[in-house]
Scaffold this motif. Sequence first.
Motif, mmCIF file in Angstrom:
data_model
loop_
_atom_site.group_PDB
_atom_site.id
_atom_site.type_symbol
_atom_site.label_atom_id
_atom_site.label_comp_id
_atom_site.label_asym_id
_atom_site.label_seq_id
_atom_site.Cartn_x
_atom_site.Cartn_y
_atom_site.Cartn_z
ATOM 1 N N ALA A 1 5.383 -17.006 2.751
ATOM 2 C CA ALA A 1 4.922 -17.041 4.140
ATOM 3 C C ALA A 1 4.647 -15.631 4.628
ATOM 4 O O ALA A 1 3.741 -15.410 5.431
ATOM 5 C CB ALA A 1 5.967 -17.719 5.020
ATOM 6 N N GLY A 2 5.405 -14.652 4.107
ATOM 7 C CA GLY A 2 5.197 -13.264 4.489
ATOM 8 C C GLY A 2 3.808 -12.771 4.150
ATOM 9 O O GLY A 2 3.216 -11.982 4.903
ATOM 10 N N VAL A 3 3.264 -13.237 3.033
ATOM 11 C CA VAL A 3 1.903 -12.835 2.654
ATOM 12 C C VAL A 3 0.898 -13.409 3.641
ATOM 13 O O VAL A 3 0.003 -12.705 4.115
ATOM 14 C CB VAL A 3 1.573 -13.276 1.207
ATOM 15 C CG1 VAL A 3 0.092 -13.101 0.898
ATOM 16 C CG2 VAL A 3 2.426 -12.494 0.215
ATOM 17 N N GLY B 1 1.286 -11.531 6.807
ATOM 18 C CA GLY B 1 0.746 -10.188 6.629
ATOM 19 C C GLY B 1 -0.768 -10.168 6.679
ATOM 20 O O GLY B 1 -1.374 -9.265 7.266
ATOM 21 N N MET B 2 -1.398 -11.160 6.068
ATOM 22 C CA MET B 2 -2.861 -11.242 6.111
ATOM 23 C C MET B 2 -3.341 -11.432 7.538
ATOM 24 O O MET B 2 -4.304 -10.790 7.966
ATOM 25 C CB MET B 2 -3.353 -12.375 5.196
ATOM 26 C CG MET B 2 -3.133 -12.091 3.717
ATOM 27 S SD MET B 2 -3.518 -13.509 2.656
ATOM 28 C CE MET B 2 -5.311 -13.580 2.801
ATOM 29 N N LEU B 3 -2.659 -12.300 8.277
ATOM 30 C CA LEU B 3 -3.022 -12.496 9.684
ATOM 31 C C LEU B 3 -2.860 -11.198 10.465
ATOM 32 O O LEU B 3 -3.726 -10.822 11.253
ATOM 33 C CB LEU B 3 -2.165 -13.607 10.297
ATOM 34 C CG LEU B 3 -2.460 -15.019 9.805
ATOM 35 C CD1 LEU B 3 -1.333 -15.961 10.178
ATOM 36 C CD2 LEU B 3 -3.788 -15.508 10.349
ATOM 37 N N TRP B 4 -1.761 -10.504 10.236
ATOM 38 C CA TRP B 4 -1.509 -9.228 10.906
ATOM 39 C C TRP B 4 -2.595 -8.205 10.571
ATOM 40 O O TRP B 4 -3.132 -7.547 11.466
ATOM 41 C CB TRP B 4 -0.129 -8.697 10.506
ATOM 42 C CG TRP B 4 0.075 -7.272 10.888
ATOM 43 C CD1 TRP B 4 0.383 -6.790 12.118
ATOM 44 C CD2 TRP B 4 -0.067 -6.144 10.025
ATOM 45 N NE1 TRP B 4 0.464 -5.412 12.075
ATOM 46 C CE2 TRP B 4 0.186 -4.997 10.801
ATOM 47 C CE3 TRP B 4 -0.374 -5.975 8.672
ATOM 48 C CZ2 TRP B 4 0.142 -3.711 10.260
ATOM 49 C CZ3 TRP B 4 -0.416 -4.707 8.138
ATOM 50 C CH2 TRP B 4 -0.163 -3.589 8.931
ATOM 51 N N LYS C 1 -3.605 -2.777 1.912
ATOM 52 C CA LYS C 1 -3.034 -2.676 3.254
ATOM 53 C C LYS C 1 -1.669 -3.355 3.327
ATOM 54 O O LYS C 1 -0.776 -2.904 4.040
ATOM 55 C CB LYS C 1 -3.988 -3.289 4.276
ATOM 56 C CG LYS C 1 -3.561 -3.067 5.706
ATOM 57 C CD LYS C 1 -4.648 -3.375 6.689
ATOM 58 C CE LYS C 1 -4.193 -2.985 8.095
ATOM 59 N NZ LYS C 1 -5.250 -3.135 9.077
ATOM 60 N N LEU C 2 -1.499 -4.443 2.549
ATOM 61 C CA LEU C 2 -0.238 -5.187 2.565
ATOM 62 C C LEU C 2 0.742 -4.723 1.497
ATOM 63 O O LEU C 2 1.904 -5.133 1.497
ATOM 64 C CB LEU C 2 -0.505 -6.681 2.381
ATOM 65 C CG LEU C 2 -1.309 -7.353 3.478
ATOM 66 C CD1 LEU C 2 -1.502 -8.821 3.172
ATOM 67 C CD2 LEU C 2 -0.648 -7.178 4.822
ATOM 68 N N GLY C 3 0.266 -3.923 0.559
ATOM 69 C CA GLY C 3 1.138 -3.469 -0.518
ATOM 70 C C GLY C 3 1.421 -4.525 -1.562
ATOM 71 O O GLY C 3 2.510 -4.578 -2.134
ATOM 72 N N VAL C 4 0.436 -5.386 -1.804
ATOM 73 C CA VAL C 4 0.575 -6.435 -2.815
ATOM 74 C C VAL C 4 -0.591 -6.342 -3.789
ATOM 75 O O VAL C 4 -1.563 -5.614 -3.551
ATOM 76 C CB VAL C 4 0.614 -7.849 -2.182
ATOM 77 C CG1 VAL C 4 1.810 -7.988 -1.238
ATOM 78 C CG2 VAL C 4 -0.674 -8.177 -1.442
ATOM 79 N N ASP C 5 -0.502 -7.091 -4.865
ATOM 80 C CA ASP C 5 -1.586 -7.152 -5.831
ATOM 81 C C ASP C 5 -2.737 -7.991 -5.273
ATOM 82 O O ASP C 5 -2.507 -8.939 -4.518
ATOM 83 C CB ASP C 5 -1.061 -7.776 -7.131
ATOM 84 C CG ASP C 5 -2.061 -7.718 -8.250
ATOM 85 O OD1 ASP C 5 -2.115 -6.677 -8.930
ATOM 86 O OD2 ASP C 5 -2.798 -8.712 -8.434
#
Length: 113
Positions: free
Chosen positions: A63-65, A68-71, A43-47
């Motif tokens: 912090a973006g990760v 993003g998890m919170l979002w 969903k976040l486009g990360v590994d």
Amino acid sequence: MPPRSKFISAPPSAVQEAIKRLGNNLRTARLRRNLSHTELATKLGVDRHVIADAENGKLSTSAGVYLGMLWAMNLLPSLADVANPKNDEEGLALSGLDERERARQGGGPSNAF
């Protein structure tokens, strides 16, 4: 490779505890939603390892990760009061001192940020 930040390698204990607590809270939220690391990562486009690092409180995770998890789990609104200037009692007190000092010196309030 640039040298590793001293802050990252030896953070203050309060910072380390806070990031570990945030990671644990995010893990609990993910598990309550029955999401796997892979599903959330997709969903976040990360590994998926990035999600695991965040949940383990790895300080170098961006912090973006975390945001993003919170979002992704509809928890971002809970950040509305984090570092809210209206709730910054210390900053407000210091700002008030600055304004009084400027007034005493004959200057008006500053519009500078």
